[in-house]
Write a protein that holds these residues in place. Sequence first.
Motif, PDB file in Angstrom:
ATOM      1  N   TRP A 103       0.818  -1.210   0.000  1.00 22.27           N
ATOM      2  CA  TRP A 103       0.000   0.000   0.000  1.00 22.27           C
ATOM      3  C   TRP A 103       0.854   1.263   0.000  1.00 22.27           C
ATOM      4  CZ3 TRP A 103      -4.434  -0.539  -1.881  1.00 22.27           C
ATOM      5  CH2 TRP A 103      -5.205  -1.676  -1.633  1.00 22.27           C
ATOM      6  N   ARG A 104       2.052   1.182   0.569  1.00 20.39           N
ATOM      7  CA  ARG A 104       2.958   2.328   0.494  1.00 20.39           C
ATOM      8  C   ARG A 104       3.373   2.571  -0.958  1.00 20.39           C
ATOM      9  NH1 ARG A 104       5.898   0.874   4.228  1.00 20.39           N
ATOM     10  NH2 ARG A 104       7.624  -0.132   3.131  1.00 20.39           N
ATOM     11  N   GLY A 105       3.658   1.498  -1.676  1.00 20.20           N
ATOM     12  CA  GLY A 105       3.986   1.630  -3.090  1.00 20.20           C
ATOM     13  C   GLY A 105       2.808   2.151  -3.897  1.00 20.20           C
ATOM     14  N   ALA A 106       1.590   1.666  -3.569  1.00 15.96           N
ATOM     15  CA  ALA A 106       0.393   2.118  -4.278  1.00 15.96           C
ATOM     16  C   ALA A 106       0.163   3.612  -4.068  1.00 15.96           C
ATOM     17  CB  ALA A 106      -0.825   1.318  -3.813  1.00 15.96           C
ATOM     18  N   ARG A 107       0.384   4.083  -2.837  1.00 12.18           N
ATOM     19  CA  ARG A 107       0.226   5.518  -2.569  1.00 12.18           C
ATOM     20  C   ARG A 107       1.270   6.342  -3.320  1.00 12.18           C
ATOM     21  NH1 ARG A 107      -0.605   3.575   2.704  1.00 12.18           N
ATOM     22  NH2 ARG A 107       1.555   4.084   3.253  1.00 12.18           N
ATOM     23  N   ASN A 108       2.494   5.844  -3.375  1.00 14.96           N
ATOM     24  CA  ASN A 108       3.544   6.562  -4.105  1.00 14.96           C
ATOM     25  C   ASN A 108       3.290   6.587  -5.611  1.00 14.96           C
ATOM     26  OD1 ASN A 108       4.820   6.965  -1.669  1.00 14.96           O
ATOM     27  ND2 ASN A 108       6.434   5.468  -2.010  1.00 14.96           N
ATOM     28  N   PRO A 120       0.437   9.796  -7.912  1.00 16.94           N
ATOM     29  CA  PRO A 120       0.711  10.895  -8.854  1.00 16.94           C
ATOM     30  C   PRO A 120       0.906  10.400 -10.289  1.00 16.94           C
ATOM     31  CG  PRO A 120       1.986  11.161  -6.838  1.00 16.94           C
ATOM     32  CD  PRO A 120       1.383   9.799  -6.781  1.00 16.94           C
ATOM     33  N   ILE A 121       1.549   9.234 -10.429  1.00  9.39           N
ATOM     34  CA  ILE A 121       1.734   8.670 -11.772  1.00  9.39           C
ATOM     35  C   ILE A 121       0.379   8.257 -12.340  1.00  9.39           C
ATOM     36  CG2 ILE A 121       2.987   6.954 -13.137  1.00  9.39           C
ATOM     37  CD1 ILE A 121       4.930   6.637 -10.834  1.00  9.39           C
ATOM     38  N   PHE A 122      -0.487   7.719 -11.483  1.00 14.20           N
ATOM     39  CA  PHE A 122      -1.837   7.313 -11.893  1.00 14.20           C
ATOM     40  C   PHE A 122      -2.563   8.462 -12.579  1.00 14.20           C
ATOM     41  CE2 PHE A 122      -6.318   7.664 -10.857  1.00 14.20           C
ATOM     42  CZ  PHE A 122      -6.854   6.466 -11.313  1.00 14.20           C
ATOM     43  N   PHE A 123      -2.578   9.637 -11.944  1.00 15.90           N
ATOM     44  CA  PHE A 123      -3.308  10.775 -12.502  1.00 15.90           C
ATOM     45  C   PHE A 123      -2.659  11.287 -13.795  1.00 15.90           C
ATOM     46  CE2 PHE A 123      -4.635  11.047  -7.980  1.00 15.90           C
ATOM     47  CZ  PHE A 123      -6.000  10.922  -8.186  1.00 15.90           C
ATOM     48  N   LEU A 176       7.151  -2.618  -5.005  1.00 16.27           N
ATOM     49  CA  LEU A 176       7.197  -2.394  -6.443  1.00 16.27           C
ATOM     50  C   LEU A 176       5.879  -2.794  -7.098  1.00 16.27           C
ATOM     51  CD1 LEU A 176       9.007  -1.398  -8.705  1.00 16.27           C
ATOM     52  CD2 LEU A 176       9.930  -3.703  -8.943  1.00 16.27           C
ATOM     53  N   ALA A 177       5.246  -3.856  -6.576  1.00 14.87           N
ATOM     54  CA  ALA A 177       3.951  -4.280  -7.114  1.00 14.87           C
ATOM     55  C   ALA A 177       2.908  -3.185  -6.923  1.00 14.87           C
ATOM     56  CB  ALA A 177       3.501  -5.572  -6.436  1.00 14.87           C
ATOM     57  N   GLY A 178       2.873  -2.582  -5.739  1.00 13.53           N
ATOM     58  CA  GLY A 178       1.931  -1.492  -5.491  1.00 13.53           C
ATOM     59  C   GLY A 178       2.242  -0.271  -6.322  1.00 13.53           C
ATOM     60  N   LEU A 179       3.533   0.031  -6.458  1.00 13.91           N
ATOM     61  CA  LEU A 179       3.962   1.189  -7.232  1.00 13.91           C
ATOM     62  C   LEU A 179       3.577   1.046  -8.703  1.00 13.91           C
ATOM     63  CD1 LEU A 179       5.576   3.858  -7.372  1.00 13.91           C
ATOM     64  CD2 LEU A 179       7.647   2.483  -7.693  1.00 13.91           C
ATOM     65  N   ILE A 180       3.562  -0.180  -9.204  1.00 11.54           N
ATOM     66  CA  ILE A 180       3.220  -0.440 -10.603  1.00 11.54           C
ATOM     67  C   ILE A 180       1.711  -0.508 -10.807  1.00 11.54           C
ATOM     68  CG2 ILE A 180       3.284  -2.219 -12.409  1.00 11.54           C
ATOM     69  CD1 ILE A 180       6.138  -2.871 -11.436  1.00 11.54           C
ATOM     70  N   LEU A 181       0.996  -1.053  -9.825  1.00 13.28           N
ATOM     71  CA  LEU A 181      -0.435  -1.310 -10.002  1.00 13.28           C
ATOM     72  C   LEU A 181      -1.242  -0.041 -10.252  1.00 13.28           C
ATOM     73  CD1 LEU A 181      -2.768  -3.300 -10.032  1.00 13.28           C
ATOM     74  CD2 LEU A 181      -2.973  -2.993  -7.544  1.00 13.28           C
ATOM     75  N   THR A 182      -1.042   0.988  -9.444  1.00 13.35           N
ATOM     76  CA  THR A 182      -1.858   2.196  -9.614  1.00 13.35           C
ATOM     77  C   THR A 182      -1.623   2.880 -10.968  1.00 13.35           C
ATOM     78  OG1 THR A 182      -0.243   3.244  -8.119  1.00 13.35           O
ATOM     79  CG2 THR A 182      -2.407   2.774  -7.222  1.00 13.35           C
ATOM     80  N   PRO A 183      -0.378   3.051 -11.429  1.00 10.20           N
ATOM     81  CA  PRO A 183      -0.189   3.609 -12.777  1.00 10.20           C
ATOM     82  C   PRO A 183      -0.781   2.715 -13.872  1.00 10.20           C
ATOM     83  CG  PRO A 183       1.835   3.792 -11.513  1.00 10.20           C
ATOM     84  CD  PRO A 183       0.914   2.918 -10.730  1.00 10.20           C
ATOM     85  N   TYR A 184      -0.705   1.396 -13.684  1.00 11.34           N
ATOM     86  CA  TYR A 184      -1.245   0.463 -14.671  1.00 11.34           C
ATOM     87  C   TYR A 184      -2.756   0.636 -14.796  1.00 11.34           C
ATOM     88  CZ  TYR A 184      -2.243  -3.963 -17.055  1.00 11.34           C
ATOM     89  OH  TYR A 184      -2.683  -4.916 -17.953  1.00 11.34           O
ATOM     90  N   ILE A 185      -3.418   0.782 -13.650  1.00 16.02           N
ATOM     91  CA  ILE A 185      -4.867   1.014 -13.666  1.00 16.02           C
ATOM     92  C   ILE A 185      -5.179   2.344 -14.349  1.00 16.02           C
ATOM     93  CG2 ILE A 185      -6.887   1.482 -12.207  1.00 16.02           C
ATOM     94  CD1 ILE A 185      -5.715  -0.487 -10.170  1.00 16.02           C
ATOM     95  N   GLY A 186      -4.381   3.384 -14.043  1.00 17.50           N
ATOM     96  CA  GLY A 186      -4.597   4.684 -14.659  1.00 17.50           C
ATOM     97  C   GLY A 186      -4.425   4.641 -16.165  1.00 17.50           C
TER      98      GLY A 186
END
Length: 241
Positions: free
Chosen positions: A10-15, A18-21, A131-141
């Motif tokens: 979840w820390r990676g997902a939060r980071n 900004p990439i998501f948006f 890294l999984a969280g960091l990748i997931l949110t931009p991927y969804i975006g």
Amino acid sequence: MDKNWQNAFWRGARNGLPIFFGYLSVAFAYGVHTSEGGLPAWAAVLISMSNFTSAGQVAGTDLILMGGTLIEIAVTIFVINIRYLLMSLSLSQKLDPNMTRLERAILSFGNTDEVFAVAMRKAGAVTAPYLAGLILTPYIGWSAGTLLGATATGLMPALVRSALGIAIYGMFLAIVVPEARASRPVAVVAVSAAALSCLFYFAPWLKSISAGWVIIVCSVVAAGLGATFFPLRETPGGADE
């Protein structure tokens, strides 16, 4: 699921928010671009979900819309996306030593420019859940933005659709121009690529060459000029400058 794993994820997902948006808006323009070109929405979303790139994906899609050959598409995307090889080699030095090869292979799919920049700035080793969280949110975006752009095209006026169709190229200019102003080698490479592209477009004896091979030739020649005239020099301390 382990509590530490969840916290890191979840820390990676939060980071990655900004990439998501950022990806959401760019992918929206890409979705409009593909829809205007005649691709169905499901095809545009499938391309985004299976590629997850920017420049390479746009170039490949344009070649599809122009009827390019498979070899042209493959070589063009390879040349444009070869930077990910270098970024992955660099990021691998920061990864948690306990990360398995399977985890590395799966997560390498999401090592985009922005994900790489955030991961490299993280203090300490980069773990698999982070890294999984960091990748997931931009991927969804990126995927959701493509879907929204491709499906909303019919609801927008023609003038807006036309503007959004070229917005993604404006994004590339926004990336290149500041770098070119700050770095002479980048400026020379960018101008060289643009000049070569104009030569292929205006020279009568070169107009017959397909767009895919033009991209390949311009990219390779411009990069070769940059490597020849502006090589990185190793300092006494061992670092490149």
